[in-house]
Design a protein around this motif. Structure first.
Motif, mmCIF file in Angstrom:
data_model
loop_
_atom_site.group_PDB
_atom_site.id
_atom_site.type_symbol
_atom_site.label_atom_id
_atom_site.label_comp_id
_atom_site.label_asym_id
_atom_site.label_seq_id
_atom_site.Cartn_x
_atom_site.Cartn_y
_atom_site.Cartn_z
ATOM 1 N N ASP A 226 0.845 -1.089 -0.125
ATOM 2 C CA ASP A 226 0.051 -0.154 0.082
ATOM 3 C C ASP A 226 0.829 1.308 -0.094
ATOM 4 O OD1 ASP A 226 -1.658 2.144 0.525
ATOM 5 O OD2 ASP A 226 -2.817 1.296 1.988
ATOM 6 N N ARG A 227 0.891 1.850 -1.077
ATOM 7 C CA ARG A 227 1.815 3.266 -1.280
ATOM 8 C C ARG A 227 1.547 4.451 -0.290
ATOM 9 N NH1 ARG A 227 6.772 2.001 -2.777
ATOM 10 N NH2 ARG A 227 6.967 4.091 -3.756
ATOM 11 N N LYS A 228 0.439 4.037 -0.069
ATOM 12 C CA LYS A 228 -0.038 5.220 1.138
ATOM 13 C C LYS A 228 0.424 5.001 2.592
ATOM 14 C CE LYS A 228 -4.449 6.318 -1.279
ATOM 15 N NZ LYS A 228 -5.842 6.307 -1.159
ATOM 16 N N LYS A 229 1.082 3.900 2.829
ATOM 17 C CA LYS A 229 1.508 3.532 4.131
ATOM 18 C C LYS A 229 3.284 3.498 4.090
ATOM 19 C CE LYS A 229 -0.795 0.372 6.437
ATOM 20 N NZ LYS A 229 -1.517 -0.790 6.798
ATOM 21 N N MET A 230 3.660 3.577 5.221
ATOM 22 C CA MET A 230 5.008 3.450 5.517
ATOM 23 C C MET A 230 5.117 1.754 5.848
ATOM 24 S SD MET A 230 6.175 6.269 4.283
ATOM 25 C CE MET A 230 7.831 6.155 4.607
ATOM 26 N N ALA A 231 6.309 1.069 6.033
ATOM 27 C CA ALA A 231 6.323 0.032 6.395
ATOM 28 C C ALA A 231 7.832 -0.482 6.784
ATOM 29 C CB ALA A 231 5.901 -0.978 5.619
#
Length: 302
Positions: free
Chosen positions: A192-197
């Motif tokens: 999910d490119r909207k989130k960091m990980a």
């Protein structure tokens, strides 16, 4: 422009992004869908259009709009101020600087009014004085630089990881260890490119030290202090979630966990901020009081 042999058979949006790397691919896609790009004189509306060697592509970039930020008389909770720096206790729901969907009511709008324009200009017209930021739903200490000299000094301290930053948070679950250290590079999520990980391949090194302040066995929650060794986007939120203890109220990283408490975003507060003063060389430390909702929540959990 004429498509060369080595670009034969690639997508139109990719081709344009290779030619105009200063613009995002999404921006160029919008130009295409708006009918502003032609291939061999014909309008093309899809970024997935495949170009061929020898194709003639024409388009015109729209003129750049001049952006400005208005001063706004918004009350500020000032923790420290002198001629070089200003430390603000930011409330919940306040964005640090203007961005898409948030052109007013930001911390920048407020400090522009308070400082009468006397802010560093290193980060441009939309982020005057801003050397670091915290999330909209995170409360607590933010340092503002009033001139370029102080900005450069604080930016270097941030880069060297010498600024003392301690956050308080409430997390789901009971943490067994009294303290610990989480190490894990943080970057964009590949899912999910909207989130960091945690992204060891493409992320930047990140280190968070945590200490248990109180455990609430009945509600299965833990009150902790987190000391940042680095300052990556969503660092505490990602790191705590990675060990199975996401922040209470975190609507992005807590998964399907629900809470009976009515919260607006993650329960996270930037409490301690310590730095070497850009002019005097003396150590300055501020302590932002916990916001009312946080204090109230701790009372309920007790």
């Amino acid at each position: 422009m004429i498509v060369s042999d080595n670009n034969d058979g690639i997508r139109l949006d990719k081709y344009l992004s290779l030619q105009y790397s200063e613009h995002s691919r999404s921006y160029l896609k919008n130009l295409i869908s708006d009918g502003k790009v032609t291939v061999n004189g014909k309008e093309v509306l899809k970024g997935s259009f495949i170009v061929s060697a020898g194709d003639e592509i024409e388009f015109e970039l729209p003129p750049v709009q001049e952006l400005s930020v208005e001063e706004e008389d918004i009350p500020l909770d000032i923790l420290y101020e002198d001629n070089d720096v200003l430390v603000i206790n930011k409330p919940k729901n306040m964005v640090v600087h203007p961005a898409a969907g948030h052109s007013s009511g930001t911390l920048v709008n407020a400090v522009l009014f308070h400082c009468k324009g006397n802010l560093s200009g290193i980060n441009g017209v939309l982020r005057p004085g801003i050397v670091h930021r915290i999330d909209k739903d995170t409360t607590g200490s933010v340092i503002i630089c009033k001139n370029d000299k102080s900005h450069q000094s604080i930016a270097k301290q941030l880069k060297d990881h010498s600024i003392n930053r301690i956050y308080h948070a409430i997390v789901y679950g009971i943490i067994d260890n009294d303290e610990g250290t989480i190490k894990g590079s943080i970057g964009r999520s590949t899912v999910d490119r909207k989130k960091m990980a945690i992204n060891e391949k493409n992320g930047k090194p990140a280190v968070t030290h945590y200490k248990v302040l109180k455990r609430f066995s009945t509600d299965k929650m833990t009150y902790i202090a987190c000391k940042l060794e680095t300052g990556r986007t969503h660092q505490i939120r990602v790191h705590m979630a990675s060990i199975g203890h996401p922040l209470l109220g975190d609507e992005v990283y807590a998964g399907n966990r629900k809470t009976k408490f009515k919260l607006e975003g993650q329960c996270l507060h930037a409490k301690i901020l310590g730095f070497v003063h850009p002019t005097t060389g003396e150590y300055v430390e501020t302590d932002a009081p916990l916001p009312e909702y946080f204090e109230h929540l701790l009372e309920i959990l007790k």
